[in-house]
Motif scaffolding. Structure first.
Motif, PDB file in Angstrom:
ATOM      1  N   ASN A  39       0.777  -1.421  -0.090  1.00 32.95           N
ATOM      2  CA  ASN A  39       0.123   0.102   0.193  1.00 32.95           C
ATOM      3  C   ASN A  39       0.740   1.112   0.141  1.00 32.95           C
ATOM      4  O   ASN A  39       0.550   2.302   0.409  1.00 32.95           O
ATOM      5  N   CYS A  40       1.709   1.157  -1.052  1.00 33.19           N
ATOM      6  CA  CYS A  40       2.908   2.300  -1.004  1.00 33.19           C
ATOM      7  C   CYS A  40       2.706   2.873  -2.164  1.00 33.19           C
ATOM      8  O   CYS A  40       2.022   2.925  -3.612  1.00 33.19           O
ATOM      9  N   SER A  41       3.127   4.140  -2.004  1.00 31.14           N
ATOM     10  CA  SER A  41       2.648   4.733  -3.142  1.00 31.14           C
ATOM     11  C   SER A  41       4.540   5.182  -3.933  1.00 31.14           C
ATOM     12  O   SER A  41       5.696   5.490  -2.921  1.00 31.14           O
ATOM     13  N   LEU A  42       4.578   4.920  -4.896  1.00 30.78           N
ATOM     14  CA  LEU A  42       6.374   4.581  -5.453  1.00 30.78           C
ATOM     15  C   LEU A  42       6.294   5.304  -6.802  1.00 30.78           C
ATOM     16  O   LEU A  42       7.122   5.489  -7.807  1.00 30.78           O
ATOM     17  N   ILE A  43       5.319   7.218  -6.880  1.00 26.56           N
ATOM     18  CA  ILE A  43       5.025   8.047  -8.096  1.00 26.56           C
ATOM     19  C   ILE A  43       7.960   8.064  -8.446  1.00 26.56           C
ATOM     20  O   ILE A  43       7.172   8.514  -7.632  1.00 26.56           O
ATOM     21  N   ALA A  44       7.565   8.115  -9.388  1.00 30.61           N
ATOM     22  CA  ALA A  44       8.522   8.310  -9.964  1.00 30.61           C
ATOM     23  C   ALA A  44      10.096   7.766  -9.609  1.00 30.61           C
ATOM     24  O   ALA A  44      10.853   8.175  -9.141  1.00 30.61           O
ATOM     25  N   VAL A  45       9.467   6.397  -9.032  1.00 26.80           N
ATOM     26  CA  VAL A  45      11.283   6.314  -7.661  1.00 26.80           C
ATOM     27  C   VAL A  45      12.090   5.589  -8.970  1.00 26.80           C
ATOM     28  O   VAL A  45      11.431   5.137 -10.101  1.00 26.80           O
ATOM     29  N   ASP A  46      12.907   5.582  -8.629  1.00 23.21           N
ATOM     30  CA  ASP A  46      14.351   4.893  -9.327  1.00 23.21           C
ATOM     31  C   ASP A  46      14.330   3.770  -8.985  1.00 23.21           C
ATOM     32  O   ASP A  46      14.937   3.461  -8.248  1.00 23.21           O
ATOM     33  N   PHE A  47      14.205   2.553  -9.742  1.00 23.66           N
ATOM     34  CA  PHE A  47      14.925   1.122  -9.713  1.00 23.66           C
ATOM     35  C   PHE A  47      15.627   0.570 -10.601  1.00 23.66           C
ATOM     36  O   PHE A  47      15.771  -0.117 -10.757  1.00 23.66           O
ATOM     37  N   MET A  48      16.487   1.829 -11.082  1.00 21.69           N
ATOM     38  CA  MET A  48      17.574   1.287 -12.410  1.00 21.69           C
ATOM     39  C   MET A  48      17.986   0.423 -11.888  1.00 21.69           C
ATOM     40  O   MET A  48      18.707   1.104 -10.159  1.00 21.69           O
ATOM     41  N   ALA A  49      19.207  -0.360 -12.433  1.00 17.82           N
ATOM     42  CA  ALA A  49      19.455  -1.534 -11.842  1.00 17.82           C
ATOM     43  C   ALA A  49      19.114  -2.173 -10.392  1.00 17.82           C
ATOM     44  O   ALA A  49      20.895  -2.426 -10.597  1.00 17.82           O
ATOM     45  N   THR A  50      18.636  -1.854  -9.936  1.00 19.94           N
ATOM     46  CA  THR A  50      17.908  -2.550  -8.955  1.00 19.94           C
ATOM     47  C   THR A  50      17.679  -4.521  -9.098  1.00 19.94           C
ATOM     48  O   THR A  50      16.953  -4.358 -10.015  1.00 19.94           O
ATOM     49  N   ASP A  51      18.605  -4.711  -8.387  1.00 17.90           N
ATOM     50  CA  ASP A  51      17.039  -6.377  -8.114  1.00 17.90           C
ATOM     51  C   ASP A  51      16.712  -6.348  -7.297  1.00 17.90           C
ATOM     52  O   ASP A  51      16.056  -6.312  -5.681  1.00 17.90           O
ATOM     53  N   LEU A  52      15.483  -6.201  -7.987  1.00 15.09           N
ATOM     54  CA  LEU A  52      13.604  -6.236  -7.500  1.00 15.09           C
ATOM     55  C   LEU A  52      13.427  -8.038  -7.746  1.00 15.09           C
ATOM     56  O   LEU A  52      12.429  -8.075  -7.552  1.00 15.09           O
ATOM     57  N   SER A  53      14.298  -9.176  -7.784  1.00 21.76           N
ATOM     58  CA  SER A  53      13.526  -9.913  -7.652  1.00 21.76           C
ATOM     59  C   SER A  53      13.362 -10.332  -5.951  1.00 21.76           C
ATOM     60  O   SER A  53      13.395 -10.350  -5.016  1.00 21.76           O
ATOM     61  N   GLU A  54      11.735 -11.262  -6.707  1.00 19.42           N
ATOM     62  CA  GLU A  54      10.341 -11.795  -5.963  1.00 19.42           C
ATOM     63  C   GLU A  54      10.239 -10.591  -4.494  1.00 19.42           C
ATOM     64  O   GLU A  54       9.881 -11.047  -3.549  1.00 19.42           O
ATOM     65  N   VAL A  55      10.709  -9.270  -5.222  1.00 20.18           N
ATOM     66  CA  VAL A  55       9.825  -8.717  -4.543  1.00 20.18           C
ATOM     67  C   VAL A  55       8.277  -8.443  -4.632  1.00 20.18           C
ATOM     68  O   VAL A  55       8.175  -8.297  -6.126  1.00 20.18           O
ATOM     69  N   VAL A  56       7.321  -8.135  -3.584  1.00 22.61           N
ATOM     70  CA  VAL A  56       6.090  -7.788  -3.428  1.00 22.61           C
ATOM     71  C   VAL A  56       5.605  -6.511  -3.460  1.00 22.61           C
ATOM     72  O   VAL A  56       5.848  -5.429  -2.422  1.00 22.61           O
ATOM     73  N   PHE A  57       5.161  -5.604  -5.295  1.00 19.31           N
ATOM     74  CA  PHE A  57       4.566  -4.722  -4.813  1.00 19.31           C
ATOM     75  C   PHE A  57       3.329  -4.894  -4.684  1.00 19.31           C
ATOM     76  O   PHE A  57       2.209  -5.689  -5.892  1.00 19.31           O
ATOM     77  N   ASP A  58       2.654  -4.917  -3.050  1.00 15.96           N
ATOM     78  CA  ASP A  58       1.036  -5.240  -3.142  1.00 15.96           C
ATOM     79  C   ASP A  58       0.345  -3.731  -2.847  1.00 15.96           C
ATOM     80  O   ASP A  58       0.665  -2.483  -1.966  1.00 15.96           O
ATOM     81  N   HIS A  59      -0.583  -3.700  -3.710  1.00 16.85           N
ATOM     82  CA  HIS A  59      -1.220  -2.594  -3.764  1.00 16.85           C
ATOM     83  C   HIS A  59      -0.535  -1.219  -3.968  1.00 16.85           C
ATOM     84  O   HIS A  59      -0.672  -0.257  -2.927  1.00 16.85           O
ATOM     85  N   CYS A  60       0.470  -1.163  -4.993  1.00 20.56           N
ATOM     86  CA  CYS A  60       1.153   0.069  -4.487  1.00 20.56           C
ATOM     87  C   CYS A  60       1.130   1.149  -6.353  1.00 20.56           C
ATOM     88  O   CYS A  60       0.290   0.533  -7.201  1.00 20.56           O
ATOM     89  N   ASP A  61       0.865   1.939  -5.501  1.00 21.94           N
ATOM     90  CA  ASP A  61       0.686   3.042  -6.987  1.00 21.94           C
ATOM     91  C   ASP A  61       2.209   3.323  -8.019  1.00 21.94           C
ATOM     92  O   ASP A  61       3.410   4.289  -6.742  1.00 21.94           O
ATOM     93  N   LEU A  62       2.957   2.528  -9.104  1.00 24.94           N
ATOM     94  CA  LEU A  62       3.895   2.893  -9.018  1.00 24.94           C
ATOM     95  C   LEU A  62       3.922   3.904 -10.784  1.00 24.94           C
ATOM     96  O   LEU A  62       4.849   3.686 -11.759  1.00 24.94           O
ATOM     97  N   TYR A  63       3.058   4.846 -10.513  1.00 24.65           N
ATOM     98  CA  TYR A  63       3.739   5.934 -11.744  1.00 24.65           C
ATOM     99  C   TYR A  63       4.949   6.386 -12.017  1.00 24.65           C
ATOM    100  O   TYR A  63       5.427   6.878 -11.448  1.00 24.65           O
ATOM    101  N   ARG A  64       5.874   5.994 -13.572  1.00 23.77           N
ATOM    102  CA  ARG A  64       6.452   7.147 -13.613  1.00 23.77           C
ATOM    103  C   ARG A  64       7.458   6.002 -13.235  1.00 23.77           C
ATOM    104  O   ARG A  64       8.647   6.891 -13.122  1.00 23.77           O
ATOM    105  N   ALA A  65       7.626   5.125 -12.574  1.00 27.94           N
ATOM    106  CA  ALA A  65       8.620   4.400 -11.949  1.00 27.94           C
ATOM    107  C   ALA A  65       9.512   4.084 -12.705  1.00 27.94           C
ATOM    108  O   ALA A  65       8.813   3.318 -14.114  1.00 27.94           O
ATOM    109  N   GLU A  66      10.508   3.778 -12.083  1.00 30.47           N
ATOM    110  CA  GLU A  66      11.866   3.719 -13.707  1.00 30.47           C
ATOM    111  C   GLU A  66      12.417   2.110 -13.245  1.00 30.47           C
ATOM    112  O   GLU A  66      12.760   2.605 -11.998  1.00 30.47           O
ATOM    113  N   PHE A  67      12.550   1.675 -13.876  1.00 29.24           N
ATOM    114  CA  PHE A  67      12.673   0.314 -14.529  1.00 29.24           C
ATOM    115  C   PHE A  67      13.461  -0.047 -15.057  1.00 29.24           C
ATOM    116  O   PHE A  67      14.298  -1.479 -14.758  1.00 29.24           O
ATOM    117  N   ASP A  68      14.243   0.737 -16.161  1.00 26.87           N
ATOM    118  CA  ASP A  68      15.535   0.386 -17.014  1.00 26.87           C
ATOM    119  C   ASP A  68      16.433  -0.715 -16.402  1.00 26.87           C
ATOM    120  O   ASP A  68      16.457  -0.001 -14.733  1.00 26.87           O
TER     121      ASP A  68
END
Length: 189
Positions: free
Chosen positions: A114-143
């Motif tokens: 239940n987090c707001s993650l607007i325009a968060v920088d996840f570039m080059a991040t290890d997000l393996s097995e991460v749970v995004f439960d009811h999160c707003d990921l508008y404009r979050a960067e995943f490159d």
């Protein structure tokens, strides 16, 4: 010299710029605290919980976050990439993390609930097995991120380019497919 604090509770406290220099907190709770003026330098938090705290624009330089839980915290524009990377374990529930940076961190199995993650920088991040439960990921960067086995099923507003982000065995809801196909100008109804 580092000052050590164990099993303490801090409530309704506003911390100044140098209040968090060279300190170690273990099994401590922070409730309704304001860290906005604080500049963390050489601070370690082990098994700590922050509830209803304000960290907006706080500097977390050389800060160790080892099994730390953030609940209902304001954490806009935080550069977590400046934290100590050794045993970096965090979890967020009902937090506002808009414009924060997790660039190149290992966040494997982290929970964002239940987090707001607007325009968060996840570039080059290890997000393996991460749970995004009811999160707003508008404009979050995943490159260049690794989101293998990540769970996006209940989250929304994300745009992820599968050619630039590893998403093998990641899970998505049918409604979220448009966030994976946006660059192809495909209409999903």
């Amino acid at each position: 010299m580092t000052t050590y604090f164990f099993d303490s509770t801090y409530q309704d406290t506003t911390y100044g710029e140098e209040a968090m220099h060279l300190k170690e907190f273990e099994s401590c709770q922070f409730i309704n605290c304001d860290f906005t003026a604080c500049n963390f330098i050489g601070v370690t938090f082990i098994d700590c919980t922050f509830t209803n705290c304000n960290f907006n624009s706080t500097k977390l330089n050389h800060t160790a976050l080892r099994t730390v839980q953030f609940n209902n915290c304001k954490m806009q524009d935080i550069n977590f990439a400046m934290c100590d990377k050794l045993i970096f374990e965090i979890a967020f529930s009902r937090c506002n993390l808009d414009f924060s940076k997790f660039y190149a961190l290992k966040l494997k199995e982290t929970l964002f609930k239940n987090c707001s993650l607007i325009a968060v920088d996840f570039m080059a991040t290890d997000l393996s097995e991460v749970v995004f439960d009811h999160c707003d990921l508008y404009r979050a960067e995943f490159d260049k991120a690794n989101a293998s086995k990540a769970d996006f099923r209940t989250s929304y507003n994300y745009t992820i380019d599968p050619e630039k982000t590893k998403i093998k065995k990641a899970t998505f809801a049918l409604e979220g497919l448009k966030g994976l196909l946006y660059k192809h100008n495909i209409i999903v109804e």
